[in-house]
Scaffold this active site. Sequence first.
Site, mmCIF file in Angstrom:
data_model
loop_
_atom_site.group_PDB
_atom_site.id
_atom_site.type_symbol
_atom_site.label_atom_id
_atom_site.label_comp_id
_atom_site.label_asym_id
_atom_site.label_seq_id
_atom_site.Cartn_x
_atom_site.Cartn_y
_atom_site.Cartn_z
ATOM 1 N N ASN A 30 26.090 -30.757 4.411
ATOM 2 C CA ASN A 30 24.913 -30.343 3.641
ATOM 3 C C ASN A 30 23.644 -30.976 4.237
ATOM 4 O OD1 ASN A 30 22.822 -30.342 1.633
ATOM 5 N ND2 ASN A 30 24.361 -29.757 0.125
ATOM 6 N N LYS A 31 22.812 -30.131 4.835
ATOM 7 C CA LYS A 31 21.615 -30.612 5.529
ATOM 8 C C LYS A 31 20.640 -31.316 4.575
ATOM 9 C CE LYS A 31 18.847 -29.395 9.394
ATOM 10 N NZ LYS A 31 17.652 -28.529 9.327
ATOM 11 N N GLU A 57 38.574 -30.678 0.145
ATOM 12 C CA GLU A 57 38.297 -31.724 -0.853
ATOM 13 C C GLU A 57 39.359 -31.669 -1.937
ATOM 14 O OE1 GLU A 57 34.466 -31.340 -2.728
ATOM 15 O OE2 GLU A 57 33.466 -32.385 -1.095
ATOM 16 N N ASP A 86 29.263 -37.350 -2.906
ATOM 17 C CA ASP A 86 29.672 -36.217 -3.728
ATOM 18 C C ASP A 86 28.765 -36.193 -4.956
ATOM 19 O OD1 ASP A 86 31.375 -33.993 -3.677
ATOM 20 O OD2 ASP A 86 32.430 -34.775 -5.414
ATOM 21 N N GLY A 163 19.382 -26.811 -3.084
ATOM 22 C CA GLY A 163 20.345 -26.647 -4.177
ATOM 23 C C GLY A 163 19.682 -26.380 -5.516
ATOM 24 N N TYR A 164 20.006 -27.228 -6.491
ATOM 25 C CA TYR A 164 19.516 -27.038 -7.860
ATOM 26 C C TYR A 164 18.114 -27.622 -8.089
ATOM 27 C CZ TYR A 164 24.416 -25.870 -8.802
ATOM 28 O OH TYR A 164 25.664 -25.290 -8.786
ATOM 29 N N ASP A 165 17.486 -28.159 -7.051
ATOM 30 C CA ASP A 165 16.185 -28.824 -7.234
ATOM 31 C C ASP A 165 15.141 -27.966 -7.960
ATOM 32 O OD1 ASP A 165 16.956 -31.240 -6.234
ATOM 33 O OD2 ASP A 165 16.183 -30.897 -4.221
ATOM 34 N N LYS A 183 11.033 -37.602 -4.968
ATOM 35 C CA LYS A 183 12.448 -37.498 -5.367
ATOM 36 C C LYS A 183 13.251 -38.697 -4.853
ATOM 37 C CE LYS A 183 16.611 -34.671 -4.938
ATOM 38 N NZ LYS A 183 17.308 -33.598 -4.238
ATOM 39 N N ARG A 189 20.633 -39.857 -6.010
ATOM 40 C CA ARG A 189 21.098 -40.278 -4.674
ATOM 41 C C ARG A 189 20.508 -41.641 -4.327
ATOM 42 N NH1 ARG A 189 20.731 -35.668 -2.909
ATOM 43 N NH2 ARG A 189 22.962 -35.323 -3.132
#
Length: 208
Positions: A30-31, A57, A86, A163-165, A183, A189
């Site tokens: 995931n970049k 996974e 994750d 993603g969901y951002d 962020k 994270r």
Amino acid sequence: MTHETDKIKSNKIKNNKIKNKTKIVFVTGNKGKFIEIKEILEPFGFEVLQEKTDFPEIQADELEPIAKASAKSAADFFKIPVIVDDSGLFIEALNGFPGPYSRFVEDKLGNQKVLKLMKGETNRNAYFKTVIAYCEPNKEPEAYSGIVKGKIAHEERGNEGFGYDPIFEYEGKTFGELGNDVKNKISHRRRAIDEFLLKKSGVREPDF
Ligand code: ITT
């Protein structure tokens, strides 16, 4: 937790940062996650390298066992110390869905359909969680977690992040509007990485 508290914590870690540049291998495809971890860790003296794997996974209702199992497989495979991240979005009104299934749901439904599931729902509470697992070859993995609480927006807003951002609001703005600089100071994270750094450099007292 306020931005100010976060700043103090970061400075505490910064002042005691690891002296020489330490290489760390982050195993991810995931970049967006890679860019964030790189930006978060570099000021602390780490050089972050990316490796990708196609290991399947494990499935679980919690992020910790998934992250730990992935880190263990990757460390034994690459024969180097690795970190794995994750993460998931947990929506209160949907009983924590999509949680550990966030990747699958993003791929299959996407933000618009998640918003549709939330249509008419007044409880917009949600949180992001990241588990960072660290593992050295032939050793047991360690896990560090971080959470940020927010709300599910009524529509996608902002072009930053991934993603969901665009649908996750933190203090009135979506992560998509806030951008990486903000962020990375307050995110799930960042908080998980702070716990990792605390353990590795023994600097900050955890209080969240
Ligand atoms: P790797 O396992 O290869 O690292 P992934 O995309 O499968 O990559 P996760 O399982 O951790 O990563 O992510 C679950 C989903 O949540 C995925 O769709 C991500 O894009 C999304 N996600 C993770 N962290 C996010 C964040 O900070 N902001 C927005 N979406 C995020």
